[in-house]
Design a protein around this motif. Structure first.
Motif, PDB file in Angstrom:
ATOM      1  N   GLU A  41    -105.596 -42.787 -20.692  1.00  0.00           N
ATOM      2  CA  GLU A  41    -107.016 -42.419 -20.640  1.00  0.00           C
ATOM      3  C   GLU A  41    -107.213 -40.908 -20.497  1.00  0.00           C
ATOM      4  O   GLU A  41    -107.992 -40.306 -21.239  1.00  0.00           O
ATOM      5  CB  GLU A  41    -107.692 -43.167 -19.464  1.00  0.00           C
ATOM      6  N   ASP A  87    -110.956 -50.701 -22.983  1.00  0.00           N
ATOM      7  CA  ASP A  87    -111.398 -49.824 -21.905  1.00  0.00           C
ATOM      8  C   ASP A  87    -112.786 -50.258 -21.461  1.00  0.00           C
ATOM      9  O   ASP A  87    -113.693 -50.383 -22.284  1.00  0.00           O
ATOM     10  CB  ASP A  87    -111.446 -48.365 -22.399  1.00  0.00           C
ATOM     11  N   GLY A  88    -112.901 -50.511 -20.145  1.00  0.00           N
ATOM     12  CA  GLY A  88    -114.201 -50.958 -19.640  1.00  0.00           C
ATOM     13  C   GLY A  88    -114.394 -52.455 -19.810  1.00  0.00           C
ATOM     14  O   GLY A  88    -115.519 -52.925 -20.019  1.00  0.00           O
ATOM     15  N   ARG A 138    -105.948 -43.518 -15.870  1.00  0.00           N
ATOM     16  CA  ARG A 138    -104.510 -43.323 -16.082  1.00  0.00           C
ATOM     17  C   ARG A 138    -104.227 -42.184 -17.067  1.00  0.00           C
ATOM     18  O   ARG A 138    -104.860 -42.078 -18.120  1.00  0.00           O
ATOM     19  CB  ARG A 138    -103.880 -44.636 -16.555  1.00  0.00           C
ATOM     20  N   ASP A 149    -104.894 -48.111 -24.529  1.00  0.00           N
ATOM     21  CA  ASP A 149    -105.737 -48.852 -23.581  1.00  0.00           C
ATOM     22  C   ASP A 149    -106.462 -49.866 -24.463  1.00  0.00           C
ATOM     23  O   ASP A 149    -107.427 -49.519 -25.157  1.00  0.00           O
ATOM     24  CB  ASP A 149    -106.720 -47.897 -22.885  1.00  0.00           C
ATOM     25  N   GLU A 151    -101.551 -50.016 -21.116  1.00  0.00           N
ATOM     26  CA  GLU A 151    -101.996 -50.132 -19.733  1.00  0.00           C
ATOM     27  C   GLU A 151    -101.656 -51.505 -19.149  1.00  0.00           C
ATOM     28  O   GLU A 151    -101.528 -51.651 -17.945  1.00  0.00           O
ATOM     29  CB  GLU A 151    -103.523 -49.983 -19.826  1.00  0.00           C
TER      30      GLU A 151
HETATM   31 MG   LIG Z   1    -109.526 -47.864 -19.489  1.00  0.00          MG
END
Ligand SMILES: [Mg+2]
Ligand SMILES: O=P(O)(O)OC[C@H]1O[C@](O)(COP(=O)(O)O)[C@@H](O)[C@@H]1O
Ligand SMILES: [Mg+2]
Length: 299
Positions: free
Chosen positions: A246, A102-103, A242, A99, A81
């Protein structure tokens, strides 16, 4: 199991072995990623391909995974990403989409984050139907990992050395769902989704669980059953998440656990692979919830 060291450059590696190695590398990296977070809460200097400014932690995790996964024989392409382009790792074989965190907006308030791994048997961008395994690490109170491969989902706990132990086998979504989590600003939701959300909220057995990390929120659904959505938005019909990094992996994991995934009309696995950083609305959870969601959009 053969290791990288005892495999000569000309020796072919089976996809199953490569998937196991990818999972081993990600698990081994998890405690190091976790340990590297405290000093990396500041923003990096350049935006990522989605136009977001990553944290130094996102770049740190991406660099580590790129070096280690890219070195694996049997991994031919690496994408994340945080990078514009696919990296050809030169050895041919499976493609990995990551990713790295994430978050990561949860880093400052010290809340849950994850690492997402998607493995495709095709050049990138790949189609959902090219996926051969998917996994995520969850940096919660403990570090856990959920892996979908060979038509089954397993959950592991990862120790400080990066070794992992099974805590749940043949994971399937519970039959008596209790949680929901919906992303995006409520005023930006389209009417059909707002109506659906109201219906879910009015169900007395359902409780809101939303933390702003897709993986943390999806893991609630994997544990208690229910639905997670990052929906289509009035000014962003494709939502935020995405496809390659994701949407496909989370769809694959939830479907392998007996649930359903959707972009509002079709399984996430059938969404068009419209470029490496393309986005899609994401709805995943127990079958009846995703069926009702699609019906709400169909009205
Ligand atoms: Mg993410
Ligand atoms: O902060 P928002 O807009 O609610 O978005 C939350 C969503 O964005 C994400 O953080 C996007 O992922 P990244 O952190 O990997 O960019 C998801 O994990 C989460 O579901
Ligand atoms: Mg990320």
């Amino acid at each position: 199991m053969a290791t990288q060291e005892d495999t000569t450059p000309t020796e072919a590696v089976s996809n199953a072995t490569t998937i196991t190695r990818i999972i081993d590398v990600v698990a081994a990296a998890a405690p190091e990623i976790r340990a590297g977070l405290p000093g990396r809460r500041v923003y990096a200097e350049t935006d990522n391909p989605s136009g977001e400014t990553p944290l130094e932690a996102d770049i740190f995790a991406d660099d580590m995974l790129r070096d280690r996964l890219g070195d694996l024989r049997g991994v031919g392409e690496y994408a994340s990403e945080e990078r514009e382009e696919v990296i050809d790792t030169g050895t041919g074989g499976l493609s990995v989409c990551i990713d790295p965190l994430d978050g990561s907006s949860n880093l400052k308030p010290n809340n849950t984050m994850g690492t997402i791994v998607a493995v495709y048997d095709a050049p990138l961008p790949a189609a959902g139907t090219d996926m051969v395994a998917a996994a995520y690490v969850l940096y919660g109170a403990t570090t856990t990992m959920v892996v979908a491969r060979d038509d089954t989902v397993s959950e592991y706990v990862i120790d400080q050395e990066g070794d992992y132990e099974t805590i749940r086998e043949d994971v399937s979504l519970p039959d008596d769902p209790t949680v929901y989590g919906f992303g995006g600003r409520v005023p930006d939701w389209v009417d059909d989704f707002a109506d659906y959300a109201e219906e879910v909220e009015s169900d007395p057995s359902m409780k809101l669980r939303y933390g702003g990390s897709m993986i943390g929120d999806v893991n609630q659904v994997m544990t208690y059953g229910g639905i997670f959505a990052y929906p289509t938005l009035a000014d962003a019909p494709e939502g935020k998440l995405r496809v390659q990094f994701e949407g496909y992996p989370v769809g694959y994991i939830v479907e392998t656990a007996g649930g359903r995934s959707s972009d509002g009309e079709r399984s996430l696995m059938d969404v068009e692979k419209d470029g490496l950083h393309a986005r899609t609305p994401v709805y995943v959870g127990n079958e009846e919830f995703v069926d009702d969601l699609e019906a709400a959009f169909d009205d």
